[in-house]
Design a protein around this motif. Structure first.
Motif, PDB file in Angstrom:
ATOM      1  N   ASP A  80      -1.797   5.369   7.082  1.00 56.82           N
ATOM      2  CA  ASP A  80      -0.601   5.439   6.656  1.00 56.82           C
ATOM      3  C   ASP A  80      -0.270   5.112   5.066  1.00 56.82           C
ATOM      4  N   VAL A  81       0.003   6.118   4.507  1.00 59.14           N
ATOM      5  CA  VAL A  81       0.372   6.036   3.013  1.00 59.14           C
ATOM      6  C   VAL A  81       1.632   5.382   2.776  1.00 59.14           C
ATOM      7  N   GLY A  82       1.805   4.687   1.734  1.00 61.70           N
ATOM      8  CA  GLY A  82       3.223   3.860   1.656  1.00 61.70           C
ATOM      9  C   GLY A  82       3.542   3.159   3.046  1.00 61.70           C
ATOM     10  N   ALA A  83       2.469   2.454   3.391  1.00 59.15           N
ATOM     11  CA  ALA A  83       2.690   1.464   4.643  1.00 59.15           C
ATOM     12  C   ALA A  83       3.629   0.385   4.411  1.00 59.15           C
ATOM     13  N   ALA A 101      -4.004   1.311   5.905  1.00 58.91           N
ATOM     14  CA  ALA A 101      -2.650   1.192   5.306  1.00 58.91           C
ATOM     15  C   ALA A 101      -2.824   1.211   3.842  1.00 58.91           C
ATOM     16  N   VAL A 102      -2.280   2.074   3.044  1.00 60.62           N
ATOM     17  CA  VAL A 102      -2.365   2.320   1.683  1.00 60.62           C
ATOM     18  C   VAL A 102      -0.855   1.941   1.341  1.00 60.62           C
ATOM     19  N   ASP A 103      -0.859   0.969   0.199  1.00 62.08           N
ATOM     20  CA  ASP A 103       0.574   0.638  -0.454  1.00 62.08           C
ATOM     21  C   ASP A 103       0.329   0.189  -1.753  1.00 62.08           C
ATOM     22  N   PRO A 104       0.965   0.335  -2.827  1.00 59.60           N
ATOM     23  CA  PRO A 104       1.003  -0.099  -4.107  1.00 59.60           C
ATOM     24  C   PRO A 104       1.382  -1.477  -4.453  1.00 59.60           C
ATOM     25  N   SER A 105       2.348  -1.970  -3.209  1.00 60.83           N
ATOM     26  CA  SER A 105       2.819  -3.289  -3.563  1.00 60.83           C
ATOM     27  C   SER A 105       1.956  -4.643  -3.175  1.00 60.83           C
ATOM     28  N   VAL A 106       1.795  -5.341  -3.720  1.00 64.14           N
ATOM     29  CA  VAL A 106       1.017  -6.682  -3.254  1.00 64.14           C
ATOM     30  C   VAL A 106       1.868  -7.216  -2.322  1.00 64.14           C
ATOM     31  N   ASP A 125      -7.273  -1.545   8.011  1.00 66.78           N
ATOM     32  CA  ASP A 125      -7.594  -1.858   6.757  1.00 66.78           C
ATOM     33  C   ASP A 125      -6.505  -1.694   5.666  1.00 66.78           C
ATOM     34  N   ALA A 126      -6.017  -2.747   5.243  1.00 67.36           N
ATOM     35  CA  ALA A 126      -4.968  -2.763   4.325  1.00 67.36           C
ATOM     36  C   ALA A 126      -5.537  -2.742   3.001  1.00 67.36           C
ATOM     37  N   VAL A 127      -5.136  -1.275   2.316  1.00 69.94           N
ATOM     38  CA  VAL A 127      -5.605  -1.003   0.747  1.00 69.94           C
ATOM     39  C   VAL A 127      -4.480  -1.082   0.001  1.00 69.94           C
ATOM     40  N   GLN A 128      -4.768  -1.923  -1.299  1.00 64.21           N
ATOM     41  CA  GLN A 128      -3.762  -1.898  -2.042  1.00 64.21           C
ATOM     42  C   GLN A 128      -4.145  -1.022  -3.359  1.00 64.21           C
ATOM     43  N   GLY A 129      -3.109  -0.085  -3.596  1.00 64.21           N
ATOM     44  CA  GLY A 129      -3.313   1.124  -4.728  1.00 64.21           C
ATOM     45  C   GLY A 129      -2.182   2.034  -4.564  1.00 64.21           C
ATOM     46  N   TRP A 131      -1.394   6.006  -4.356  1.00 63.04           N
ATOM     47  CA  TRP A 131      -1.975   6.862  -3.364  1.00 63.04           C
ATOM     48  C   TRP A 131      -2.854   7.961  -4.205  1.00 63.04           C
ATOM     49  N   LEU A 132      -2.422   8.366  -5.213  1.00 66.70           N
ATOM     50  CA  LEU A 132      -3.267   9.533  -6.156  1.00 66.70           C
ATOM     51  C   LEU A 132      -4.611   8.954  -6.739  1.00 66.70           C
ATOM     52  N   SER A 133      -4.643   7.656  -6.866  1.00 65.89           N
ATOM     53  CA  SER A 133      -5.738   7.025  -7.284  1.00 65.89           C
ATOM     54  C   SER A 133      -6.641   6.257  -6.447  1.00 65.89           C
ATOM     55  N   THR A 134      -6.262   6.118  -5.263  1.00 67.76           N
ATOM     56  CA  THR A 134      -6.874   5.454  -4.226  1.00 67.76           C
ATOM     57  C   THR A 134      -7.824   6.136  -3.428  1.00 67.76           C
ATOM     58  N   GLU A 135      -8.975   5.987  -3.179  1.00 67.06           N
ATOM     59  CA  GLU A 135     -10.008   6.464  -2.353  1.00 67.06           C
ATOM     60  C   GLU A 135     -10.040   5.820  -1.028  1.00 67.06           C
ATOM     61  N   VAL A 136      -9.836   6.641  -0.098  1.00 69.09           N
ATOM     62  CA  VAL A 136      -9.894   6.203   1.486  1.00 69.09           C
ATOM     63  C   VAL A 136     -10.666   7.356   2.430  1.00 69.09           C
ATOM     64  N   PRO A 137     -11.302   6.788   3.323  1.00 72.43           N
ATOM     65  CA  PRO A 137     -11.893   7.707   4.233  1.00 72.43           C
ATOM     66  C   PRO A 137     -10.616   8.673   4.885  1.00 72.43           C
ATOM     67  N   PRO A 138     -10.749  10.125   5.267  1.00 75.65           N
ATOM     68  CA  PRO A 138      -9.899  10.857   5.892  1.00 75.65           C
ATOM     69  C   PRO A 138      -9.669  10.312   7.153  1.00 75.65           C
ATOM     70  N   ALA A 139      -8.559  10.612   7.881  1.00 76.49           N
ATOM     71  CA  ALA A 139      -8.451  10.096   9.251  1.00 76.49           C
ATOM     72  C   ALA A 139      -7.856  11.305  10.195  1.00 76.49           C
TER      73      ALA A 139
END
Length: 167
Positions: A80-83, A101-106, A125-129, A131-139
């Motif tokens: 979920d990009v921009g979760a 879940a990827v989002d730039p907002s803390v 897995d909540a990942v802060q960052g 999208w273009l500079s964040t590495e996450v495994p494919p889903a």
């Protein structure tokens, strides 16, 4: 007999048109922020709780979520990009194996983590960052909802999103 062939439709530069739309939106938003005395630096930090309250109660009528639910199983993984605060993430988690879940907002992810703890959800897995500079495994499935509005250079964003989905 008169020629009834319709005239050719002019080609549209879709990416150029998108950039124009994003730029016009940026100018409008900055003017609105200035009138309301809101800074753009931590915009979501100030609005995250209100956003969560307004959207999380209506997931059962969200056509996007209902469509995604048709394509996932208990074995699926979802990106979920921009979760944000987890509107879709929290609804998908009980129905799938794992959600990233990827989002730039803390602030937004902080509220997602609070809700994960309150619901006892452990497969997110909540990942802060960004999208273009964040590495996450494919889903298996990658989703992105209400995120693209400020992104002028949309092509790399969508290419990475598509490359991150196995389905």
């Amino acid at each position: 007999m008169p020629d009834t062939t319709p005239p050719p439709v002019p080609r549209i530069d879709g990416l150029g048109r998108w950039r124009q739309i994003v730029e016009r939106r940026r100018v409008q938003m900055e003017a609105a922020y200035a009138r309301a005395d809101i800074g753009t630096v931590d915009y979501w930090g100030k609005r995250a709780k209100t956003y969560r309250a307004a959207l999380h109660e209506r997931t059962d009528e969200d056509p996007f979520l209902l469509r995604v639910l048709r394509d996932v199983t208990a074995e699926s993984t979802v990106l979920d990009v921009g979760a944000g605060t987890g509107r879709h993430t929290l609804e998908l988690a009980p129905r799938v194996a794992r959600v990233t879940a990827v989002d730039p907002s803390v602030a937004m992810l902080g509220l997602l983590r609070e809700d994960m703890a309150a619901r006892g959800v452990g497969n997110i897995d909540a990942v802060q960052g960004e999208w273009l500079s964040t590495e996450v495994p494919p889903a298996d499935v990658a989703i992105c909802s209400h995120v693209l509005y400020p992104i002028a250079d949309i092509e790399p964003f969508i290419r990475k999103l598509a490359a991150s989905a196995r389905q």
